[in-house]
Design an enzyme around this catalytic site. Structure first.
Site, short mmCIF file in Angstrom:
data_model
loop_
_atom_site.label_atom_id
_atom_site.label_comp_id
_atom_site.label_asym_id
_atom_site.label_seq_id
_atom_site.Cartn_x
_atom_site.Cartn_y
_atom_site.Cartn_z
N HIS A 94 -61.83 121.06 69.34
CA HIS A 94 -61.78 121.69 68.01
C HIS A 94 -60.53 122.57 67.92
CE1 HIS A 94 -62.80 124.01 64.49
NE2 HIS A 94 -63.71 123.09 64.22
N GLU A 166 -59.46 116.93 61.18
CA GLU A 166 -59.68 118.25 60.57
C GLU A 166 -58.33 118.96 60.46
OE1 GLU A 166 -63.95 119.80 61.19
OE2 GLU A 166 -62.82 120.37 62.95
P1 13P Z 1 -65.23 124.69 57.45
O1 13P Z 1 -66.13 123.65 56.84
O2 13P Z 1 -65.84 126.05 57.51
O3 13P Z 1 -63.86 124.66 56.83
O4 13P Z 1 -65.03 124.27 58.99
C1 13P Z 1 -64.72 122.96 59.29
C2 13P Z 1 -64.81 122.79 60.75
O5 13P Z 1 -64.08 123.40 61.49
C3 13P Z 1 -65.86 121.91 61.27
O6 13P Z 1 -65.70 121.68 62.63
#
Ligand code: 13P
Length: 251
Positions: A94, A166
């Site tokens: 992450h 992401e």
């Molecule tokens: P948010 O949905 O709070 O932007 O976070 C996304 C995330 O990091 C999921 O792993």
């Protein structure tokens, strides 16, 4: 194929809040049989969460695993431990860990191997920062992250792999990418995975997820996108009502 809704609860919830939310998820989300719903609570509450999730279709994910099999690594939880108590998945790489805890591609590669060796399916997170985006380095960054994370992985190409795109600039900022852009991301990832393994591995075993400021309003356009196999949701997922609406928008 079921699409995935993965709730990453990060470090938001304490014990009672976690267990209460699981109970609400069980009640409200059971009708969404078109989705595989996965929750990733804090490590501290995985055991109690697993107990509550028994005999339900909801699945459990760890937010992270250690980069070594076992032994002297204070404060960490191994892949085997996560699997033993009932996790099906683990998030790996992450961006919050890459950025704030200096997690490296090499560690991420080790974690992916350990996940497979211990019966877990990794949810590999990749994504560029705002600077990478502004400098037009997105594709290079994603290519390097993927190649390094997935080089010589035991168990591939036989096993399933989840890749969560992401973009760092979209996490927790309220900014999302145009869902259409996932077509470009899909093409890029497919090219890289095909060169590392094969196109059929990508087509049959890899699932592509999007994460970053998903909420009940913007989720639908991502669900509708044919290359998006699921969503990885952070802050909206700690709200039962929003999660219900996100799940509902996939119908
Ligand atoms: P948010 O949905 O709070 O932007 O976070 C996304 C995330 O990091 C999921 O792993």
């Amino acid at each position: 194929m079921k699409k995935l809704l993965i709730a990453n609860w990060k470090m938001y919830l304490k014990e009672k809040q976690t267990l209460d939310l699981i109970k609400k998820y069980k009640e409200r989300l059971k009708k969404f049989s078109q989705l595989e719903i996965v929750v990733a609570p804090s490590d501290l509450y995985l055991i109690k969460s697993a107990e509550l999730l028994k005999k339900t279709k909801l699945k459990l994910a760890a937010q992270n695993i250690a980069q070594i099999e076992e032994g002297a690594l204070t404060g960490e939880v191994s892949a085997e431990m996560a699997h033993e108590i009932g996790c099906k998945y683990t998030i790996v790489g992450h961006s919050e860990r890459r950025i704030h805890l200096n997690e490296t591609d090499d560690q991420i590669n080790k974690k992916i191997n350990l996940a497979y060796n211990n019966g877990l399916t990794p949810i590999l997170c990749i994504g560029e920062t705002l600077k990478d985006k502004v400098d037009e380095n997105r594709d290079t960054v994603l290519t390097v992250q993927l190649r390094n994370a997935l080089s010589k992985v035991n168990g591939l190409p036989e096993k399933e792999l989840l890749i969560a795109y992401e973009p760092v600039w979209a996490i927790g900022t309220g900014k999302t990418m145009e869902a259409e852009e996932m077509l470009t991301i899909n093409r890029l990832i497919k090219r890289i995975i095909s060169s590392l393994y094969s196109e059929s591995f990508y087509e049959n075993k890899v699932k592509l997820l999007y994460g970053g400021s998903i909420n009940s309003i913007n989720a639908k356009e991502f669900w509708l996108n044919e290359v998006v196999d699921g969503l990885l949701v952070g802050s909206a997922s700690i709200d039962n009502e929003q999660t219900y609406n996100i799940a509902h928008s996939s119908l």
